[in-house]
Design a protein around this motif. Structure first.
Motif, mmCIF file in Angstrom:
data_model
loop_
_atom_site.group_PDB
_atom_site.id
_atom_site.type_symbol
_atom_site.label_atom_id
_atom_site.label_comp_id
_atom_site.label_asym_id
_atom_site.label_seq_id
_atom_site.Cartn_x
_atom_site.Cartn_y
_atom_site.Cartn_z
ATOM 1 N N LEU A 1 0.826 -1.217 0.000
ATOM 2 C CA LEU A 1 0.000 0.000 0.000
ATOM 3 C C LEU A 1 0.853 1.257 0.000
ATOM 4 O O LEU A 1 0.504 2.257 -0.642
ATOM 5 N N THR A 2 1.984 1.214 0.684
ATOM 6 C CA THR A 2 2.890 2.362 0.684
ATOM 7 C C THR A 2 3.442 2.606 -0.713
ATOM 8 O O THR A 2 3.471 3.743 -1.185
ATOM 9 N N PRO B 1 7.598 7.587 -14.779
ATOM 10 C CA PRO B 1 8.492 6.409 -14.750
ATOM 11 C C PRO B 1 8.821 5.945 -13.332
ATOM 12 O O PRO B 1 8.918 4.743 -13.071
ATOM 13 N N PHE B 2 8.951 6.895 -12.411
ATOM 14 C CA PHE B 2 9.240 6.531 -11.025
ATOM 15 C C PHE B 2 8.015 5.906 -10.360
ATOM 16 O O PHE B 2 8.135 4.971 -9.570
ATOM 17 N N GLY C 1 3.440 5.535 -5.763
ATOM 18 C CA GLY C 1 3.281 5.422 -7.206
ATOM 19 C C GLY C 1 2.189 6.338 -7.725
ATOM 20 O O GLY C 1 2.356 7.001 -8.749
ATOM 21 N N ALA C 2 1.073 6.390 -7.010
ATOM 22 C CA ALA C 2 -0.022 7.276 -7.426
ATOM 23 C C ALA C 2 0.382 8.746 -7.312
ATOM 24 O O ALA C 2 0.071 9.554 -8.193
ATOM 25 N N LEU C 3 1.085 9.099 -6.257
ATOM 26 C CA LEU C 3 1.532 10.488 -6.097
ATOM 27 C C LEU C 3 2.527 10.881 -7.180
ATOM 28 O O LEU C 3 2.476 11.999 -7.705
ATOM 29 N N LEU C 4 3.435 9.983 -7.516
ATOM 30 C CA LEU C 4 4.424 10.301 -8.539
ATOM 31 C C LEU C 4 3.816 10.356 -9.933
ATOM 32 O O LEU C 4 4.306 11.088 -10.793
ATOM 33 N N PHE D 1 4.938 0.849 -8.594
ATOM 34 C CA PHE D 1 3.905 -0.159 -8.830
ATOM 35 C C PHE D 1 4.531 -1.547 -8.994
ATOM 36 O O PHE D 1 3.972 -2.543 -8.532
ATOM 37 N N LYS D 2 5.702 -1.618 -9.635
ATOM 38 C CA LYS D 2 6.414 -2.890 -9.761
ATOM 39 C C LYS D 2 6.852 -3.389 -8.387
ATOM 40 O O LYS D 2 6.712 -4.574 -8.071
#
Length: 122
Positions: free
Chosen positions: A84-85, A101-102, A90-93, A107-108
């Motif tokens: 979840l972290t 890309p970050f 990932g959503a914020l970036l 997400f990976k």
């Protein structure tokens, strides 16, 4: 290009994430029961240091019932919070074009953090 992205990743937080995984790995390896989980967090640390150009794949022999049991135990004992972290970061970036890309690398990492047993990094 992967080298440049990995250097930027390390500068902007990848080293901190890797160190967190290494510290938690050593804490898990204090007990004999925690050694398999510590090895999985070392796998996460290696991926967290250089995520660009690396693929996460399922192993041909995924371990069967033991792998499923260990993944369930991993999820219940903290894997869900790690995943979840990574999903949140990932959503914020992904809000900005430069951060996409970050965000995809987070997400990976989230996918591997949710079920690390039976996966290899290549």
């Amino acid at each position: 290009m992967n080298i440049l992205m990995n250097i930027l990743w390390i500068i902007f937080g990848g080293l901190f994430v890797c160190l967190e995984y290494v510290v938690s790995s050593f804490l898990l390896m204090i007990t004999i029961i925690g050694i398999p989980f510590g090895l999985q967090t070392l796998k996460l640390a290696m991926l967290a240091l250089f995520p660009f150009g690396v693929k996460v794949q399922s192993t041909p022999s995924d371990g069967g019932c033991l792998s499923v049991f260990m993944n369930l135990l991993w999820i219940l004992l903290g894997g869900i919070w790690i995943a979840l972290t990574h999903l949140l970061f990932g959503a914020l970036l992904c809000i900005t074009v430069i951060g996409i890309p970050f965000g995809m690398q987070h997400f990976k990492l989230a996918g591997l953090a949710l079920t690390p047993f039976g996966k290899t990094i290549s």
